[in-house]
Design a protein around this motif. Sequence first.
Motif, PDB file in Angstrom:
ATOM      1  N   SER A  17       0.833  -1.207   0.000  1.00  0.00           N
ATOM      2  CA  SER A  17       0.000   0.000   0.000  1.00  0.00           C
ATOM      3  C   SER A  17       0.862   1.249   0.000  1.00  0.00           C
ATOM      4  CB  SER A  17      -0.924  -0.008   1.216  1.00  0.00           C
ATOM      5  OG  SER A  17      -1.844  -1.093   1.142  1.00  0.00           O
ATOM      6  N   ILE A  18       1.913   1.239   0.813  1.00  0.00           N
ATOM      7  CA  ILE A  18       2.802   2.405   0.860  1.00  0.00           C
ATOM      8  C   ILE A  18       3.451   2.626  -0.503  1.00  0.00           C
ATOM      9  CG2 ILE A  18       4.961   3.279   1.842  1.00  0.00           C
ATOM     10  CD1 ILE A  18       4.171   1.969   4.475  1.00  0.00           C
ATOM     11  N   LYS A  19       3.871   1.534  -1.143  1.00  0.00           N
ATOM     12  CA  LYS A  19       4.489   1.648  -2.462  1.00  0.00           C
ATOM     13  C   LYS A  19       3.519   2.259  -3.468  1.00  0.00           C
ATOM     14  CE  LYS A  19       6.716  -1.023  -6.126  1.00  0.00           C
ATOM     15  NZ  LYS A  19       7.114  -2.374  -6.595  1.00  0.00           N
ATOM     16  N   ASP A 357      -2.434  13.337  -2.801  1.00  0.00           N
ATOM     17  CA  ASP A 357      -1.671  12.087  -2.708  1.00  0.00           C
ATOM     18  C   ASP A 357      -0.646  12.145  -1.573  1.00  0.00           C
ATOM     19  OD1 ASP A 357      -3.067  10.915  -4.763  1.00  0.00           O
ATOM     20  OD2 ASP A 357      -1.653  11.510  -6.324  1.00  0.00           O
ATOM     21  N   TYR A 358      -0.074  13.327  -1.320  1.00  0.00           N
ATOM     22  CA  TYR A 358       0.861  13.470  -0.203  1.00  0.00           C
ATOM     23  C   TYR A 358       0.138  13.224   1.124  1.00  0.00           C
ATOM     24  CZ  TYR A 358       4.159  15.569   3.067  1.00  0.00           C
ATOM     25  OH  TYR A 358       5.013  15.773   4.116  1.00  0.00           O
ATOM     26  N   ASN A 359      -1.052  13.809   1.249  1.00  0.00           N
ATOM     27  CA  ASN A 359      -1.837  13.609   2.469  1.00  0.00           C
ATOM     28  C   ASN A 359      -2.254  12.144   2.622  1.00  0.00           C
ATOM     29  OD1 ASN A 359      -1.673  16.300   3.196  1.00  0.00           O
ATOM     30  ND2 ASN A 359      -3.599  16.862   2.180  1.00  0.00           N
ATOM     31  N   ASN A 360      -2.517  11.482   1.502  1.00  0.00           N
ATOM     32  CA  ASN A 360      -2.891  10.066   1.581  1.00  0.00           C
ATOM     33  C   ASN A 360      -1.746   9.231   2.146  1.00  0.00           C
ATOM     34  OD1 ASN A 360      -5.439  10.480   0.546  1.00  0.00           O
ATOM     35  ND2 ASN A 360      -4.852  10.057  -1.578  1.00  0.00           N
ATOM     36  N   VAL A 361      -0.514   9.524   1.694  1.00  0.00           N
ATOM     37  CA  VAL A 361       0.652   8.800   2.206  1.00  0.00           C
ATOM     38  C   VAL A 361       0.803   9.029   3.707  1.00  0.00           C
ATOM     39  CG1 VAL A 361       3.175   8.612   2.134  1.00  0.00           C
ATOM     40  CG2 VAL A 361       1.885   8.857   0.021  1.00  0.00           C
ATOM     41  N   TYR A 364      -1.954   7.330   5.768  1.00  0.00           N
ATOM     42  CA  TYR A 364      -1.824   5.877   5.842  1.00  0.00           C
ATOM     43  C   TYR A 364      -0.716   5.487   6.826  1.00  0.00           C
ATOM     44  CZ  TYR A 364      -1.303   0.988   4.543  1.00  0.00           C
ATOM     45  OH  TYR A 364      -1.232  -0.379   4.589  1.00  0.00           O
ATOM     46  N   ILE A 365       0.429   6.168   6.699  1.00  0.00           N
ATOM     47  CA  ILE A 365       1.545   5.866   7.606  1.00  0.00           C
ATOM     48  C   ILE A 365       1.135   6.141   9.051  1.00  0.00           C
ATOM     49  CG2 ILE A 365       3.871   6.559   8.292  1.00  0.00           C
ATOM     50  CD1 ILE A 365       4.485   7.053   5.349  1.00  0.00           C
ATOM     51  N   THR A 366       0.447   7.249   9.300  1.00  0.00           N
ATOM     52  CA  THR A 366      -0.010   7.585  10.650  1.00  0.00           C
ATOM     53  C   THR A 366      -0.964   6.525  11.189  1.00  0.00           C
ATOM     54  OG1 THR A 366       0.236   9.955  10.237  1.00  0.00           O
ATOM     55  CG2 THR A 366      -1.232   9.309  12.029  1.00  0.00           C
ATOM     56  N   ALA A 367      -1.906   6.092  10.336  1.00  0.00           N
ATOM     57  CA  ALA A 367      -2.895   5.096  10.775  1.00  0.00           C
ATOM     58  C   ALA A 367      -2.229   3.759  11.087  1.00  0.00           C
ATOM     59  CB  ALA A 367      -3.951   4.921   9.699  1.00  0.00           C
ATOM     60  N   GLN A 368      -1.237   3.375  10.269  1.00  0.00           N
ATOM     61  CA  GLN A 368      -0.574   2.093  10.474  1.00  0.00           C
ATOM     62  C   GLN A 368       0.425   2.134  11.631  1.00  0.00           C
ATOM     63  OE1 GLN A 368      -1.210  -0.916   8.663  1.00  0.00           O
ATOM     64  NE2 GLN A 368      -2.995   0.375   8.246  1.00  0.00           N
ATOM     65  N   LEU A 384       3.101  -0.783  11.604  1.00  0.00           N
ATOM     66  CA  LEU A 384       4.373  -0.197  11.183  1.00  0.00           C
ATOM     67  C   LEU A 384       5.304   0.025  12.369  1.00  0.00           C
ATOM     68  CD1 LEU A 384       3.324   2.385   8.454  1.00  0.00           C
ATOM     69  CD2 LEU A 384       4.285   0.101   8.156  1.00  0.00           C
ATOM     70  N   THR A 385       4.743   0.313  13.552  1.00  0.00           N
ATOM     71  CA  THR A 385       5.568   0.471  14.744  1.00  0.00           C
ATOM     72  C   THR A 385       6.218  -0.855  15.124  1.00  0.00           C
ATOM     73  OG1 THR A 385       4.173   2.270  15.562  1.00  0.00           O
ATOM     74  CG2 THR A 385       5.570   1.155  17.184  1.00  0.00           C
ATOM     75  N   VAL A 386       5.409  -1.917  15.032  1.00  0.00           N
ATOM     76  CA  VAL A 386       5.926  -3.263  15.332  1.00  0.00           C
ATOM     77  C   VAL A 386       7.057  -3.616  14.375  1.00  0.00           C
ATOM     78  CG1 VAL A 386       5.364  -5.719  15.352  1.00  0.00           C
ATOM     79  CG2 VAL A 386       3.761  -4.064  16.339  1.00  0.00           C
ATOM     80  N   ILE A 387       6.834  -3.340  13.064  1.00  0.00           N
ATOM     81  CA  ILE A 387       7.855  -3.651  12.060  1.00  0.00           C
ATOM     82  C   ILE A 387       9.122  -2.840  12.321  1.00  0.00           C
ATOM     83  CG2 ILE A 387       8.410  -3.503   9.599  1.00  0.00           C
ATOM     84  CD1 ILE A 387       5.428  -3.973   9.044  1.00  0.00           C
TER      85      ILE A 387
END
Length: 399
Positions: A17-19, A357-361, A364-368, A384-387
Amino acid sequence: MAKGQEHPRAKNNSYGSIKSYLNNLQADVQKLKDATLYNNRSAQTTNAAIATASAGAAATVGAYTFDISQLATTAQIAGGGNISNAISPDGNLSSVTVGTAGFSTPVTDGTFSINGAQVTISSADSLQQVFDNIALATGNTVTASYNATTDKMTLTSTGVITLGSAADTSNFLQVAQLYNNGTAAVSSTAALGRVRASAAMADSDLATAVTDGGGGAGGFTINGVLINYNVATDTIQAVLDRINSSNAGVNASYDSLNNHFVLANKTTGDVGISMHDETGNFLAATGMSGGTLTSGQNLLYTINGGSQLQSRSNTITSESSTIAGLSVNALATGAVTVNVGGDTSALKSALTSFISDYNNVQSYITAQSASSTDSAGNVTAGLLTVIWMQAILPPPCAR
């Protein structure tokens, strides 16, 4: 599925998704780097009823007043009229049925009225039967006759003839071109015979039979383009369609109202139409080679009160105006001002897309990455914190 199996799949999905989000953002950046995005132009006219306009990047910002004095039109050849046979060349109406008489429009079965009397008509009736039925219905006060030379019908009576009623169900009177004139004699307003363009050429009812020189090798040229035909296998309409789909640059049609063929250029401008029978007589038999040419007109206009300019098309381009990047579509005569300015709509769209699109990135990162706490006070770290933690901390066995 065990928790140990869920984590790798969730990890891969998150990376995917990030990609995807980053690919969208990268495409936005590439679009913003395109120099043409900052050179776009817009063109607005002061009167869209007279002209519309568009401008490319090469157009110079400014105001241009176009005074259009003449629109461009197409050249046209109207073929000779009355080229068909009469509906009854020998005048024997008993041998001609309503359905096969060669009228411009098929006659509908039903009734029509003369002096208030209803006359019944069927496509299977002979024209003589129709005339007899007119006399019978009107008590012999109205009689019908036909002149093979003029190809017209005539109704005569001792008093004023009244034709038609709102209750008529047949169009016979209109097809026969019989209309009220306030007198005791009414004749067809024009010859009645018409060409049967969709019938075999031998049955087309042309006054002059079409020939192809024998062997089906007929041919003629229009604007230098050869059109072939075969009398035995082609219809008139098939040949017209062949003309229209060729590179001759004209549209050919049969005008049943005026009983003649018409050739018209597909493009506007003061250019002619040339034609010649090569083998056979198709153009002569259809009256096209002896037709009357109405020349096309060029568009005439001035810019900012300058000298008169011309264009074969109603679309003015730099070819005639010498104004790079500006296209004006003339719709009517009159004066109109075209204002050319910078067009930021595409740039605004590109910036809006980039921000979105910048806000979407980021979202998503914030939510994950976000952690959650349940009612018992247990904290669950975001994926993402766990990873990230697993990437920087050594495995338990190494501690």
